[in-house]
Design an enzyme around this catalytic site. Structure first.
Site, mmCIF file in Angstrom:
data_model
loop_
_atom_site.group_PDB
_atom_site.id
_atom_site.type_symbol
_atom_site.label_atom_id
_atom_site.label_comp_id
_atom_site.label_asym_id
_atom_site.label_seq_id
_atom_site.Cartn_x
_atom_site.Cartn_y
_atom_site.Cartn_z
ATOM 1 N N CYS A 135 0.670 -1.321 -0.058
ATOM 2 C CA CYS A 135 -0.158 0.031 -0.025
ATOM 3 C C CYS A 135 0.753 1.424 -0.014
ATOM 4 C CB CYS A 135 -0.869 -0.030 1.044
ATOM 5 S SG CYS A 135 -1.856 1.427 1.310
ATOM 6 N N CYS A 138 -0.296 4.008 1.989
ATOM 7 C CA CYS A 138 -0.268 3.789 3.467
ATOM 8 C C CYS A 138 1.104 4.199 3.741
ATOM 9 C CB CYS A 138 -0.734 2.551 3.796
ATOM 10 S SG CYS A 138 -2.033 1.952 3.321
ATOM 11 N N ASP A 139 1.922 3.755 3.380
ATOM 12 C CA ASP A 139 3.314 3.438 3.467
ATOM 13 C C ASP A 139 4.615 4.504 2.823
ATOM 14 O OD1 ASP A 139 2.695 1.634 5.706
ATOM 15 O OD2 ASP A 139 2.905 -0.030 4.322
HETATM 16 C C1 LIG Z 1 0.324 -3.913 5.586
HETATM 17 C C2 LIG Z 1 -0.911 -3.037 5.215
HETATM 18 C C3 LIG Z 1 -0.721 -1.841 5.966
HETATM 19 C C4 LIG Z 1 -1.695 -0.704 5.816
HETATM 20 N N1 LIG Z 1 -1.680 0.397 6.548
HETATM 21 C C5 LIG Z 1 -2.749 1.439 6.197
HETATM 22 C C6 LIG Z 1 -2.387 2.605 6.785
HETATM 23 O O1 LIG Z 1 -1.554 3.189 7.427
HETATM 24 N N2 LIG Z 1 -3.444 3.368 6.619
HETATM 25 C C7 LIG Z 1 -4.863 3.175 6.073
HETATM 26 O O2 LIG Z 1 -5.769 3.901 6.228
HETATM 27 N N3 LIG Z 1 -4.798 1.955 5.608
HETATM 28 C C8 LIG Z 1 -3.888 1.132 5.668
HETATM 29 N N4 LIG Z 1 -3.959 -0.377 5.054
HETATM 30 C C9 LIG Z 1 -5.223 -0.621 4.585
HETATM 31 C C10 LIG Z 1 -6.333 -1.020 5.608
HETATM 32 O O3 LIG Z 1 -5.887 -2.008 6.347
HETATM 33 C C11 LIG Z 1 -7.613 -1.578 4.768
HETATM 34 O O4 LIG Z 1 -8.161 -0.627 4.188
HETATM 35 C C12 LIG Z 1 -8.664 -1.825 5.989
HETATM 36 O O5 LIG Z 1 -8.188 -2.724 6.764
HETATM 37 C C13 LIG Z 1 -9.962 -2.532 5.356
HETATM 38 O O6 LIG Z 1 -10.873 -2.779 6.418
HETATM 39 P P1 LIG Z 1 -12.026 -3.858 6.311
HETATM 40 O O7 LIG Z 1 -12.605 -3.457 7.472
HETATM 41 O O8 LIG Z 1 -12.644 -3.319 5.175
HETATM 42 O O9 LIG Z 1 -11.327 -5.278 6.194
HETATM 43 P P2 LIG Z 1 -10.158 -5.938 6.950
HETATM 44 O O10 LIG Z 1 -9.112 -5.002 7.513
HETATM 45 O O11 LIG Z 1 -9.397 -6.655 5.659
HETATM 46 O O12 LIG Z 1 -10.821 -6.823 7.727
HETATM 47 C C14 LIG Z 1 -11.746 -8.054 7.221
HETATM 48 C C15 LIG Z 1 -12.254 -8.858 8.548
HETATM 49 O O13 LIG Z 1 -13.038 -9.753 8.112
HETATM 50 C C16 LIG Z 1 -12.702 -10.888 8.555
HETATM 51 N N5 LIG Z 1 -13.186 -12.044 7.501
HETATM 52 C C17 LIG Z 1 -12.810 -12.342 6.349
HETATM 53 N N6 LIG Z 1 -13.660 -13.399 6.006
HETATM 54 C C18 LIG Z 1 -14.497 -13.697 7.005
HETATM 55 C C19 LIG Z 1 -15.523 -14.721 7.099
HETATM 56 N N7 LIG Z 1 -15.887 -15.684 6.111
HETATM 57 N N8 LIG Z 1 -16.012 -14.976 8.499
HETATM 58 C C20 LIG Z 1 -15.756 -13.818 9.342
HETATM 59 N N9 LIG Z 1 -14.945 -12.989 9.145
HETATM 60 C C21 LIG Z 1 -14.378 -12.933 8.018
HETATM 61 C C22 LIG Z 1 -11.129 -10.995 8.885
HETATM 62 O O14 LIG Z 1 -11.018 -12.089 9.927
HETATM 63 C C23 LIG Z 1 -10.998 -9.522 9.452
HETATM 64 O O15 LIG Z 1 -11.328 -9.511 10.501
HETATM 65 C C24 LIG Z 1 -3.011 -1.193 5.219
HETATM 66 C C25 LIG Z 1 -2.886 -2.513 4.643
HETATM 67 C C26 LIG Z 1 -2.015 -3.295 4.836
HETATM 68 C C27 LIG Z 1 -2.173 -4.793 4.245
#
Ligand SMILES: Cc1cc2nc3c(=O)[nH]c(=O)nc-3n(C[C@H](O)[C@H](O)[C@H](O)COP(=O)(O)OP(=O)(O)OC[C@H]3O[C@@H](n4cnc5c(N)ncnc54)[C@H](O)[C@@H]3O)c2cc1C
Length: 325
Positions: A135, A138-139
């Protein structure tokens, strides 16, 4: 008899926890399943500096503990467990947990996120979070003024390379194909080619990310003659796409060709009334914690209003039946 809930939240990243906070405060008594990665993607990163409210930045895992505690304090029933199957054919919806039990839900909020695709190199995995990132937004800031590398050939890779070029001194872009084989649109290719501090390496693949405790270079290999070249860089960005975690919803929900769940523009409504999607699983564009959290709020509000409308409709039908009798 199956357990029944008003509102079931699938996933526990920024989107799921924000939906939980709003749903709990609206007295929807949400039940939330965390999945295999409680806290979501931010639990595998270090510093988060772009989420408002943390003036000194925060470690990703700690931020997600904060989210979880807030959702719990509001009354969310947070549980370990993976949703393994859904049946959205009729209401209440049927949702299977860990291939064992079934829960019935009047409304479902999907926040299962999307996972970055990786090259699969051992060095890439070992240095993940220590200069390896999927990302740039992000980084990238952590490598201000430094030389960095990015691998990828699509529009997103070009966008990320252009973003990095405004922060970093030089961006080395590694592309497997020749220019004609690049997936990115012509306009994005032209923008990359005309940016002075982006250096492109066509017909090249990543042989290894170099560095012991943190990235200090990348070794690339020519696909044409197998020759190797080391490029000193401080960070290595992987931009080869994301995989939305939406497999279990296939056949029920409308999705784009990559598997992102389609929502009605400006809302979190899916094609199934009563099923809402938020966060990265329906966002192939922004993919940020703050946008995920924002859409989590929207999903809870959409679900709350939709449930209210259903209850009003049921009451009206009941009173009409009484009148008719
Ligand atoms: C290495 C890294 C660094 C990042 N740094 C930043 C940053 O500095 N700033 C920023 O704004 N964004 C950052 N991001 C992006 C950010 O993490 C994502 O945009 C954000 O986490 C998305 O949130 P979400 O809730 O949609 O999904 P996610 O955070 O992906 O969470 C998905 C959830 O769904 C659950 N899940 C999946 N399938 C199932 C299922 N079948 N049953 C039950 N639960 C399930 C998982 O266990 C998880 O808890 C970064 C991403 C990465 C990978």
């Amino acid at each position: 008899m199956n357990e029944h809930t008003h509102c079931l939240i699938i996933g526990s990243g920024p989107a799921g926890y924000t939906a939980a906070i709003y749903a709990a405060r609206a007295n929807m008594k949400p039940v939330q399943y965390q999945g295999l990665q409680p806290g979501g993607q931010l639990t595998i990163t270090t510093d988060v500096e772009n989420f408002p409210g943390y003036p000194d930045g925060i470690m990703g895992p700690q931020m997600m503990v904060d989210f979880e505690q807030q959702a719990k304090r509001m009354g969310t029933d947070i549980r370990w467990g993976m949703i393994t199957k859904v049946d959205f054919s009729s209401r209440p919806f049927k949702v299977e947990v860990d291939e064992e039990k079934t829960i019935e839900a009047d409304s479902v909020i999907i926040s299962t996120g999307a996972s970055a695709k990786w090259l699969g190199l051992e060095s890439e995995q070992r240095l993940n979070g220590y200069g390896v990132s999927a990302c740039a937004v992000c980084d990238g800031f952590f490598f201000k003024g430094k030389e960095v590398a990015i691998v990828g050939a699509g529009d997103t890779a070009c966008e990320e390379a252009l973003y990095l070029s405004k922060i970093c001194s030089t961006v080395h872009m590694i592309i497997r194909k020749d220019r004609a084989g690049m997936k990115a649109s012509k306009v994005m290719q032209d923008r990359v080619m005309s940016t002075e501090n982006i250096k492109t390496y066509f017909n090249s693949e990543t042989d290894e990310v170099l560095g012991d405790k943190k990235v200090d270079g990348v070794r690339i290999k020519s696909i044409v003659d197998g020759s190797l070249m080391d490029i000193p860089v401080s960070a290595f960005f992987v931009a080869i796409g994301h995989q939305p975690n939406s497999d279990i919803f296939k056949g029920w929900l409308e999705m784009d060709e990559s598997g992102y769940i389609l929502t009605k523009p400006g809302t979190t409504y899916t094609n199934v009334p009563g099923v809402f999607a938020c966060g990265d699983v329906q966002d192939n564009h922004y993919r940020q914690a703050v946008t995920a959290a924002g859409s989590g709020c929207m999903a809870a509000l959409d679900a709350e209003r939709w449930l209210g409308a259903q209850e009003a409709l049921a009451m009206q039908t009941e009173s009409e039946a009484v009148t008719a009798a």
